[in-house]
Enzyme design. Structure first.
Site, PDB file in Angstrom:
ATOM      1  N   CYS A  94       0.828  -1.210   0.000  1.00  0.00           N
ATOM      2  CA  CYS A  94       0.000   0.000   0.000  1.00  0.00           C
ATOM      3  C   CYS A  94       0.867   1.266   0.000  1.00  0.00           C
ATOM      4  O   CYS A  94       2.004   1.254   0.499  1.00  0.00           O
ATOM      5  CB  CYS A  94      -0.889   0.035   1.234  1.00  0.00           C
ATOM      6  SG  CYS A  94      -2.114  -1.270   1.298  1.00  0.00           S
ATOM      7  N   GLU A 112       0.655   3.859   1.848  1.00  0.00           N
ATOM      8  CA  GLU A 112       1.016   4.341   3.185  1.00  0.00           C
ATOM      9  C   GLU A 112       2.290   3.672   3.682  1.00  0.00           C
ATOM     10  O   GLU A 112       3.156   4.313   4.284  1.00  0.00           O
ATOM     11  CB  GLU A 112      -0.112   4.054   4.186  1.00  0.00           C
ATOM     12  CG  GLU A 112      -1.407   4.801   3.903  1.00  0.00           C
ATOM     13  CD  GLU A 112      -2.362   4.043   2.992  1.00  0.00           C
ATOM     14  OE1 GLU A 112      -1.894   3.297   2.100  1.00  0.00           O
ATOM     15  OE2 GLU A 112      -3.577   4.199   3.165  1.00  0.00           O
ATOM     16  N   CYS A 122      -1.858  -1.308   7.276  1.00  0.00           N
ATOM     17  CA  CYS A 122      -1.283   0.041   7.313  1.00  0.00           C
ATOM     18  C   CYS A 122      -1.558   0.714   8.649  1.00  0.00           C
ATOM     19  O   CYS A 122      -0.711   1.449   9.164  1.00  0.00           O
ATOM     20  CB  CYS A 122      -1.823   0.891   6.171  1.00  0.00           C
ATOM     21  SG  CYS A 122      -1.155   0.383   4.579  1.00  0.00           S
TER      22      CYS A 122
HETATM   23  N1  THU Z   1      -4.360   0.466  -1.176  1.00  0.00           N
HETATM   24  C1  THU Z   1      -3.487   1.407  -0.688  1.00  0.00           C
HETATM   25  O1  THU Z   1      -2.404   1.619  -1.239  1.00  0.00           O
HETATM   26  N2  THU Z   1      -3.860   2.098   0.411  1.00  0.00           N
HETATM   27  C2  THU Z   1      -5.078   2.015   1.011  1.00  0.00           C
HETATM   28  O2  THU Z   1      -5.331   2.735   1.971  1.00  0.00           O
HETATM   29  C3  THU Z   1      -6.069   1.064   0.507  1.00  0.00           C
HETATM   30  C4  THU Z   1      -5.609   0.155  -0.558  1.00  0.00           C
HETATM   31  C5  THU Z   1      -3.992  -0.235  -2.410  1.00  0.00           C
HETATM   32  C6  THU Z   1      -3.675  -1.692  -2.286  1.00  0.00           C
HETATM   33  C7  THU Z   1      -3.966  -2.166  -3.688  1.00  0.00           C
HETATM   34  O3  THU Z   1      -2.844  -1.921  -4.511  1.00  0.00           O
HETATM   35  C8  THU Z   1      -5.097  -1.281  -4.162  1.00  0.00           C
HETATM   36  O4  THU Z   1      -5.065  -0.139  -3.315  1.00  0.00           O
HETATM   37  C9  THU Z   1      -6.463  -1.928  -4.102  1.00  0.00           C
HETATM   38  O5  THU Z   1      -6.690  -2.473  -2.857  1.00  0.00           O
END
Ligand code: THU
Length: 162
Positions: A72, A74, A116
């Site tokens: 993610c 974050e 996260c």
């Molecule tokens: N994702 C993030 O990067 N941060 C979030 O807060 C929620 C989800 C990403 C993970 C994945 O690559 C995509 O968003 C779909 O879940």
């Protein structure tokens, strides 16, 4: 004995209601979504954070053909933060996303996933300072939370291992 837990947060109709510093950070988080590597979900997440010392750091989600390997935005940001400004508290992190899937909207705030939240709480504990979160899509409502740990009540942390 019955106990309750709650926390307050602010909600704004759009970015124009934020102060200058928060506006700049959210604008950068929105722009940073362009650097996401999200060919599998088409859900581009961008995060921008302001350190106490005025420096900034960014992160985007980094996906992988082996889906669970993806990271993610974050946690990409926090890993960079830890490297470039070791142990410097983060005052505020803005998180935005651009949902490029065919039917997707990008106007409702999202909040960090469980994994996260755990990482954010660790960073707060390590730097001994609450981290404000600004949550918003590419447009529309903005939520401001005063401390990331508020999203993870009853958390497991370093204190738990003493
Ligand atoms: N994702 C993030 O990067 N941060 C979030 O807060 C929620 C989800 C990403 C993970 C994945 O690559 C995509 O968003 C779909 O879940």
């Amino acid at each position: 004995m019955q106990q309750q837990h709650s926390f307050g947060f602010q909600i704004f109709d759009d970015i124009s209601e934020l102060n200058k510093e928060d506006t700049a950070l959210l604008e950068e988080a929105r722009k940073t979504t362009q650097k996401a590597y999200a060919p599998y979900s088409n859900f581009l997440v961008g995060a921008a954070a302001l350190f106490n010392n005025g420096e900034k750091v960014y992160g985007t989600n980094q996906e992988n053909a082996s889906y669970p390997v993806g990271i993610c935005a974050e946690r990409v940001l926090l890993a960079s933060a830890s490297m470039i400004q070791t142990d410097v508290p983060i005052k505020t992190m803005a998180i935005s996303y651009n949902n490029l899937s065919r039917t997707g909207n990008s106007n409702i705030p999202i909040s960090p996933c469980g994994m996260c939240r755990q990482s954010l709480a660790e960073y707060e504990g390590r730097t001994k300072q609450p981290m404000r979160l600004i949550l918003s899509g590419m447009e529309g409502k903005v939520i401001v939370i005063e401390s990331a740990s508020q999203l993870l009540p009853f958390s497991f942390g370093s204190e738990s291992m003493k």
